[in-house]
Scaffold this motif. Structure first.
Motif, PDB file in Angstrom:
ATOM      1  N   ILE A 167       0.846  -1.196   0.000  1.00  0.00           N
ATOM      2  CA  ILE A 167       0.000   0.000   0.000  1.00  0.00           C
ATOM      3  C   ILE A 167       0.885   1.251   0.000  1.00  0.00           C
ATOM      4  O   ILE A 167       0.647   2.199  -0.755  1.00  0.00           O
ATOM      5  N   ALA A 171       0.844   4.071  -2.962  1.00  0.00           N
ATOM      6  CA  ALA A 171       0.550   5.479  -2.648  1.00  0.00           C
ATOM      7  C   ALA A 171       1.720   6.376  -3.046  1.00  0.00           C
ATOM      8  O   ALA A 171       1.525   7.480  -3.565  1.00  0.00           O
ATOM      9  N   LEU A 172       2.931   5.867  -2.826  1.00  0.00           N
ATOM     10  CA  LEU A 172       4.121   6.637  -3.226  1.00  0.00           C
ATOM     11  C   LEU A 172       4.098   6.880  -4.740  1.00  0.00           C
ATOM     12  O   LEU A 172       4.374   7.990  -5.211  1.00  0.00           O
ATOM     13  N   ILE A 174       1.485   7.043  -6.696  1.00  0.00           N
ATOM     14  CA  ILE A 174       0.452   8.047  -7.036  1.00  0.00           C
ATOM     15  C   ILE A 174       0.982   9.447  -6.725  1.00  0.00           C
ATOM     16  O   ILE A 174       0.791  10.389  -7.507  1.00  0.00           O
ATOM     17  N   ALA A 175       1.680   9.574  -5.577  1.00  0.00           N
ATOM     18  CA  ALA A 175       2.230  10.886  -5.209  1.00  0.00           C
ATOM     19  C   ALA A 175       3.274  11.341  -6.226  1.00  0.00           C
ATOM     20  O   ALA A 175       3.302  12.512  -6.628  1.00  0.00           O
ATOM     21  N   ASP A 182      -1.034  20.552 -11.966  1.00  0.00           N
ATOM     22  CA  ASP A 182      -2.271  19.793 -12.119  1.00  0.00           C
ATOM     23  C   ASP A 182      -2.845  20.062 -13.507  1.00  0.00           C
ATOM     24  O   ASP A 182      -3.040  21.220 -13.887  1.00  0.00           O
ATOM     25  N   LEU A 443      -6.648   7.935 -11.788  1.00  0.00           N
ATOM     26  CA  LEU A 443      -7.308   7.941 -10.486  1.00  0.00           C
ATOM     27  C   LEU A 443      -7.736   9.365 -10.102  1.00  0.00           C
ATOM     28  O   LEU A 443      -8.888   9.604  -9.728  1.00  0.00           O
ATOM     29  N   ASP A 444      -6.808  10.286 -10.245  1.00  0.00           N
ATOM     30  CA  ASP A 444      -7.055  11.678  -9.854  1.00  0.00           C
ATOM     31  C   ASP A 444      -8.210  12.287 -10.659  1.00  0.00           C
ATOM     32  O   ASP A 444      -9.181  12.815 -10.099  1.00  0.00           O
ATOM     33  N   TRP A 447     -11.625  10.508  -9.961  1.00  0.00           N
ATOM     34  CA  TRP A 447     -12.157  10.869  -8.645  1.00  0.00           C
ATOM     35  C   TRP A 447     -12.825  12.248  -8.706  1.00  0.00           C
ATOM     36  O   TRP A 447     -13.946  12.434  -8.233  1.00  0.00           O
ATOM     37  N   ARG A 448     -12.127  13.178  -9.332  1.00  0.00           N
ATOM     38  CA  ARG A 448     -12.660  14.546  -9.391  1.00  0.00           C
ATOM     39  C   ARG A 448     -13.928  14.623 -10.240  1.00  0.00           C
ATOM     40  O   ARG A 448     -14.883  15.298  -9.885  1.00  0.00           O
ATOM     41  N   ILE A 451     -16.766  12.933  -8.133  1.00  0.00           N
ATOM     42  CA  ILE A 451     -17.260  13.697  -6.969  1.00  0.00           C
ATOM     43  C   ILE A 451     -17.952  14.997  -7.431  1.00  0.00           C
ATOM     44  O   ILE A 451     -18.911  15.444  -6.803  1.00  0.00           O
ATOM     45  N   ILE A 452     -17.493  15.566  -8.537  1.00  0.00           N
ATOM     46  CA  ILE A 452     -18.167  16.757  -9.074  1.00  0.00           C
ATOM     47  C   ILE A 452     -19.573  16.377  -9.548  1.00  0.00           C
ATOM     48  O   ILE A 452     -20.545  17.089  -9.303  1.00  0.00           O
TER      49      ILE A 452
END
Lengths: 502, 191
Positions: A167, A171-172, A174-175, A182, A443-444, A447-448, A451-452
């Motif tokens: 995990i 996560a690393l 993705i970062a 962006d 993913l980013d 997700w946005r 959620i929007i």
């Protein structure tokens, strides 16, 4: 007709045919050298081929991938040292056979069964991928997001002993993928006000560092390992032998394709599962398992090559790599302006059918080289590590520099190489890092979007997951992976199995 | 089947991404330090992610980085806690098994390579690196190291510079003139 033309393009253009052949040959060679992985080779190669046309670049990579998965069996049989992780299970019965003077027979059967497995994998890819792709068109942004999380988690949980380290690695990744501006709002993320960080970190530099440099540094500790001396007699197996093991190889091919198609799993897991399956279904083997049973050789070798075709299914249809090599190949397709995922099959079906054709060709080359090129491989595999390791490091530097003609990328590569070296030593899997980098944007953005569309309401977002069967299955799978790694789950399982046995 | 079987005698060395090294029941030299470093780095990144757009909105550019670094920080802390509770491996040392002199030397070589690549150019820097690296690893004479390094470099240069046309820093070597001369020779030969 278009499909047919795309599939046979490799045969119609001699340049592509040669590249698949060269790639397969190089892949067998790289796979046969313990410690050198196909992932490393493809990650270095991508930087040299990014200026090429997409077809030659893919031809070379497909050849290396197919050849490399097979090549690992050579040293597994002859030295009990698997050249690639996918050949770990092969060593268990292959080496005892070599000790009894049956190395030639073991290699022959391995080659034919690898070809058979590869063929099944390709057929399943050709048949199943269009259906998966059609189905994937129904995916909503939240499904893509969940799929990305699932892919990274699967790599983390299946490829190492520790889920928590997996995990962390995912996560690393993705970062790392989020570094730079962006793409939606142009806001700076993790740039620390440094201009060189604004463009983000080249994922090729990360890949070459993690898989190329860290592996070469690791190999420095085994530099004095003796060169592989091969002594091989008769190699082409009889028709009777092939016919005898065909039913088992059919079963293990299915295991290979299914395991290979799961995001995050690869030939290594497929081979181990197939070996386990062979042990369970073979009631009375001629020779016991672990002492030179032919079934113990047939099962993993069919499965790991079948997994190649399987790994391409999620890569081509969902944009989710099946394993580390396909993660790198997704990067290659991105570089060439292609967008792997359900739309690829609609916008550029030729590309899909071309890859199917190239895989098929590589499989044929693998059979030819595997059965005939023994003498050549004998010589080149004996090349000392004192020369190979510096060359890998040199190629890594050239590869990292060549992408953007940037010395910064070379430093990123070195940094990630040293970091990856420590990760290897302390049991952190590297696969999720690369998968995280590749899937970060997917993913980013999804997700946005998700959620929007739910007006920034988390309650509505979860309600959507619970009411959509597909989202619910994906979400449940994510939760199941977490729960299955907890001590409570292990205790419950032990208690239940104790009750069952009593 | 033993699930821990890695197929080689030295199965803890992490020779592949699929079967990473490390022990389940013991901690290797420097492992706790690495876990603590990852924890500190994750917390710093979490702080940095918070600075991107704070708690502005769930769809803000900082939302995923913040969630990601939070996951990193929590998992790094769990790893550090678990690692701290493990017993040390008795048979290993940091300098002998994790970071031996040879690895440190090669990391140094690579940094120097990066520093010299632009000013000196690819060919001389790569030649220097290969000669020294082969000399150190093969433990043979300078003649062997020089001959092997130069032959390998020649092949690499032909393949990548001439065939793949990869542009590499020329530095002090007039590479373009060499290639032109070579092409002229080939074309005049053809005439």
């Amino acid at each position: 007709m278009d499909i047919f033309l795309a599939m046979v393009m490799v045969f119609l253009q001699p340049e592509l045919l040669i590249l698949v052949g060269v790639g397969t040959f190089a892949g067998i060679y790289i796979g046969a050298i313990p410690g050198l992985s196909v992932t490393m080779a493809v990650s270095i190669l991508i930087s040299f081929t990014f200026s090429w046309d997409v077809y030659p670049a893919i031809s070379l990579m497909v050849g290396i991938y197919m050849g490399g998965v097979y090549g690992g069996s050579r040293t597994a049989i002859l030295l009990n040292i698997p050249g690639a992780p996918s050949a770990i299970a092969t060593a268990m019965d292959g080496y005892p056979m070599a000790q009894k003077g049956e190395a030639g027979q073991a290699i022959g059967v391995t080659t034919v069964m690898s070809f058979f497995g590869g063929l099944i994998g390709i057929i399943v890819l050709a048949v199943a991928a269009p259906f998966v792709s059609d189905f994937a068109l129904k995916f909503q942004p939240r499904d893509y997001m969940l799929l990305a999380v699932l892919g990274i988690l699967l790599v983390g949980s299946l490829s190492s002993g520790s889920l928590v380290k997996g995990i962390f690695a995912g996560a690393l990744g993705i970062a790392i993928g989020a570094v730079g501006r962006d793409p939606l709002t142009f806001t700076e993320r993790f740039t620390f006000d440094l201009r060189i960080m604004e463009g983000g970190i080249s994922f090729i530099a990360v890949m070459i560092g993690m898989f190329g440099v860290s592996e070469a540094l690791q190999q420095l500790q085994n530099v004095n390992m003796k060169a592989v001396r091969q002594k091989i007699d008769r190699i082409v197996p009889s028709f009777g032998t092939i016919k005898r093991y065909l039913p088992l190889s059919l079963q293990t091919s299915s295991i290979g394709v299914i395991i290979g198609a799961l995001p995050g799993t690869g030939g290594d897991i497929a081979a181990l599962m197939a070996y386990d399956h062979a042990k369970r279904v073979t009631k009375n083997p001629e020779v016991p398992f672990g002492k030179g049973a032919m079934e113990g050789l047939v099962a993993p070798e069919t499965a790991n090559n079948a997994a190649v075709g399987g790994a391409f299914i999620p890569m081509m249809t969902l944009g989710i790599p099946g394993d580390a090599v396909t993660a790198i190949m997704i990067g290659a397709l991105f570089i060439h302006g292609l967008n792997p995922g359900p739309m690829l099959m609609i916008d550029q079906p030729d590309m899909f059918w071309f890859i199917v054709g190239a895989l098929f060709t590589a499989n044929i080359f693998m059979l030819i080289f595997g059965l005939t090129g023994i003498k050549v491989f004998t010589k080149i595999v004996e090349m000392p590590r004192a020369i190979i390791i510096p060359l890998i490091l040199l190629l890594s530097i050239v590869g990292a520099y060549a992408v953007n003609n940037s010395i910064t990328d070379v430093y990123w590569m070195l940094g990630f190489g040293v970091f990856g070296y420590f990760m290897r030593h302390y049991g952190y899997p590297l696969g999720p890092v690369i998968l995280g980098v590749i899937l970060s944007r997917l993913l980013d953005e999804n997700w946005r979007r998700a959620i929007i569309s739910e007006r920034e309401d988390l309650g509505r977002f979860f309600e959507g997951i619970l009411t959509s069967p597909l989202s619910f299955v994906l979400f449940s799978s994510v939760i199941l992976i977490f729960v299955s790694q907890t001590p409570l789950w292990a205790a419950t399982k032990t208690r239940l199995s104790g009750k069952a046995s009593s | 089947m033993n699930p821990d079987f890695r197929g080689d005698s030295d199965h803890h060395d992490g020779t592949s991404d699929a079967t990473p090294g490390g022990y389940v029941e013991q901690r290797r030299p420097g492992e706790l330090g690495f876990a603590l470093f990852l924890t500190a780095a994750s917390l710093f990144l979490l702080y940095s992610a918070y600075g991107i757009s704070e708690f502005e909105a769930l769809s803000a550019p900082g939302a995923v980085p913040m969630a990601t670094t939070l996951v990193m920080a929590i998992s790094a802390m769990v790893v550090a806690y678990r690692t701290a509770r493990l017993k040390k491996v008795q048979s290993e040392t940091l300098s002998g098994d994790i970071l031996p002199g040879k690895v440190l030397l090669f990391i140094g070589f690579l940094i120097v390579f990066g520093l010299l690549l632009k000013p000196l150019g690819f060919v001389p820097t790569a030649a220097l690196f290969l000669i020294l690296a082969i000399k150190v690893l093969a433990r043979k004479g300078w003649g062997y190291s020089f001959a092997t390094a130069m032959s390998a470099l020649f092949i690499i240069w032909i393949v990548f510079r001439v065939v793949f046309t990869v542009l590499l820093p020329a530095g002090i070597v007039p590479e373009a003139e060499f290639i032109q001369l070579f092409r002229n020779l080939v074309s005049s030969g053809a005439n």
